[in-house]
Design a protein around this motif. Structure first.
Motif, PDB file in Angstrom:
ATOM      1  N   ILE A 132       0.853  -1.200   0.000  1.00  0.00           N
ATOM      2  CA  ILE A 132       0.000   0.000   0.000  1.00  0.00           C
ATOM      3  C   ILE A 132       0.886   1.245   0.000  1.00  0.00           C
ATOM      4  O   ILE A 132       0.668   2.171  -0.783  1.00  0.00           O
ATOM      5  N   HIS A 133       1.903   1.234   0.858  1.00  0.00           N
ATOM      6  CA  HIS A 133       2.799   2.393   0.919  1.00  0.00           C
ATOM      7  C   HIS A 133       3.566   2.593  -0.390  1.00  0.00           C
ATOM      8  O   HIS A 133       3.874   3.718  -0.769  1.00  0.00           O
ATOM      9  N   ASN A 134       3.863   1.494  -1.078  1.00  0.00           N
ATOM     10  CA  ASN A 134       4.567   1.609  -2.371  1.00  0.00           C
ATOM     11  C   ASN A 134       3.610   1.871  -3.528  1.00  0.00           C
ATOM     12  O   ASN A 134       4.027   1.921  -4.684  1.00  0.00           O
ATOM     13  N   ASN A 135       2.324   1.963  -3.182  1.00  0.00           N
ATOM     14  CA  ASN A 135       1.284   2.167  -4.188  1.00  0.00           C
ATOM     15  C   ASN A 135       1.338   1.102  -5.292  1.00  0.00           C
ATOM     16  O   ASN A 135       1.100   1.386  -6.465  1.00  0.00           O
ATOM     17  N   ASP A 136       1.649  -0.124  -4.883  1.00  0.00           N
ATOM     18  CA  ASP A 136       1.709  -1.252  -5.814  1.00  0.00           C
ATOM     19  C   ASP A 136       0.300  -1.850  -5.890  1.00  0.00           C
ATOM     20  O   ASP A 136      -0.019  -2.859  -5.257  1.00  0.00           O
ATOM     21  N   ARG A 137      -0.537  -1.192  -6.681  1.00  0.00           N
ATOM     22  CA  ARG A 137      -1.972  -1.482  -6.722  1.00  0.00           C
ATOM     23  C   ARG A 137      -2.268  -2.968  -7.018  1.00  0.00           C
ATOM     24  O   ARG A 137      -3.061  -3.607  -6.331  1.00  0.00           O
ATOM     25  N   PHE A 186      -8.825  -0.590  -3.872  1.00  0.00           N
ATOM     26  CA  PHE A 186      -7.702  -0.566  -4.811  1.00  0.00           C
ATOM     27  C   PHE A 186      -8.094  -1.099  -6.199  1.00  0.00           C
ATOM     28  O   PHE A 186      -7.380  -0.867  -7.169  1.00  0.00           O
ATOM     29  N   ALA A 188      -7.303   9.268   2.114  1.00  0.00           N
ATOM     30  CA  ALA A 188      -6.110   8.461   2.434  1.00  0.00           C
ATOM     31  C   ALA A 188      -6.097   8.088   3.924  1.00  0.00           C
ATOM     32  O   ALA A 188      -5.679   6.987   4.306  1.00  0.00           O
TER      33      ALA A 188
END
Lengths: 171, 129
Positions: free
Chosen positions: B38-43, B76, B86
């Motif tokens: 989530i923090h890396n926005n790796d959807r 997501f 957020a």
């Protein structure tokens, strides 16, 4: 009626689930039932290969895998793409997603039974027995191929006029 | 159900119990991996991990973890009624972390309370939660 131990030992079952842990758990349940042969596939492409060259009695599939491509896999079976397996092959959807849209989508794709997680061994046995021993009338018309989506007998007169879609099934 | 079938079900339940122990042992790590994604926005990875957690938690008796994971998966996937702030995503993640903080001693009462507190905001984003 539930499958007997002898009947279970003769079955050949395919599990298609990208979640290895869930597939392993389902495998352990079916192994405890002493199912004759259990094949596990974690991708749809390997499942398609098995479908093409192995005669099966039932498939457990989670259609959420590979961005819902599991749904196309179910339709492929129903359209008779496998030379080794009948279109009527029982398909049990094994899903954690139980909202009404998902259930309708699965039903319309032609699944025979739906197991919603959490699944219990008793539920797996009951759905497997139902899928194999109590097969519903198979419908094959333009808009739908799969087991009759109506489970309950309605207390209304059956249609006996012209254009009965059930008669188109033997096309 | 005859004796053979009863024995069969008992054997299968033992197998599920073993799998549940394995699931519990990895729960903290799983949520931590989800948080990283989530923090890396790796959807793509978030959707995959949340779905796996959702279905496994449902299978092994963690109903609140199931629902929060489902909420994250749907958010997501873009499958929401209203875009979430957020801050709400972070609160959900924090609730999830707390729920799995001591997996050997699942605290149903606390988890239910946490879920109840979040529910009004969660359901504004996804009504079917």
């Amino acid at each position: 009626m539930e499958l007997t131990s002898t009947e279970l030992t003769k079955l050949k079952v395919l599990i298609v689930d990208s979640n290895v842990f869930i597939a392993k758990t389902l495998f352990s349940i079916l192994e405890a039932f002493e199912i004759g042969s259990i094949i596990v596939c974690d991708t749809l492409s390997s499942a398609e290969k098995h479908l093409g060259n192995t005669e099966l009695d039932c498939i457990f599939v989670d259609f959420m895998m590979e961005d819902r491509a599991g749904l196309d896999f179910i339709k492929m079976v129903r359209e008779g793409a496998s030379p080794e397996n009948e279109q009527t092959l029982p398909i049990i959807l094994n899903t954690g997603v139980t909202d009404i849209d998902t259930i309708v989508m699965a039903r319309d794709a032609g699944v025979t039974e739906i197991i919603s997680k959490p699944f219990s061994p008793a539920q797996v046995l009951q759905k497997l027995s139902n899928a194999i021993n109590n097969q519903r009338e198979f419908i094959d018309v333009d808009e739908y191929i799969g087991p009759n989506r109506r489970r309950r007998k309605m207390s209304i007169m059956e249609w006996d006029g012209e254009n009965d879609r059930r008669l188109q099934t033997d096309k | 159900m005859n004796k053979d079938q009863n024995d069969m079900i008992t054997r299968a339940e033992e197998a599920v119990e073993k799998a549940a122990i394995e699931f519990t042992a990895n729960l903290i790590q799983r949520v931590s991996n989800l948080e990283k994604s989530i923090h890396n926005n790796d959807r793509e990875n978030v959707i995959k991990m949340a779905y796996e957690l959702e279905t496994e938690a449902a299978t092994f008796g963690w109903p609140r973890v199931t629902r929060l994971s489902k909420w994250l998966r749907k958010v997501f996937s873009g499958d929401f009624d209203r875009k979430p702030e957020a801050e709400l995503v972070l609160s959900t993640l924090n609730a999830l972390k707390l729920m799995v903080s001591d997996p050997e001693n699942q605290n149903e009462e606390r988890d239910l309370q946490l879920f109840k507190e979040l529910y009004p905001d969660l359901s504004k984003v996804i009504s079917d939660i």
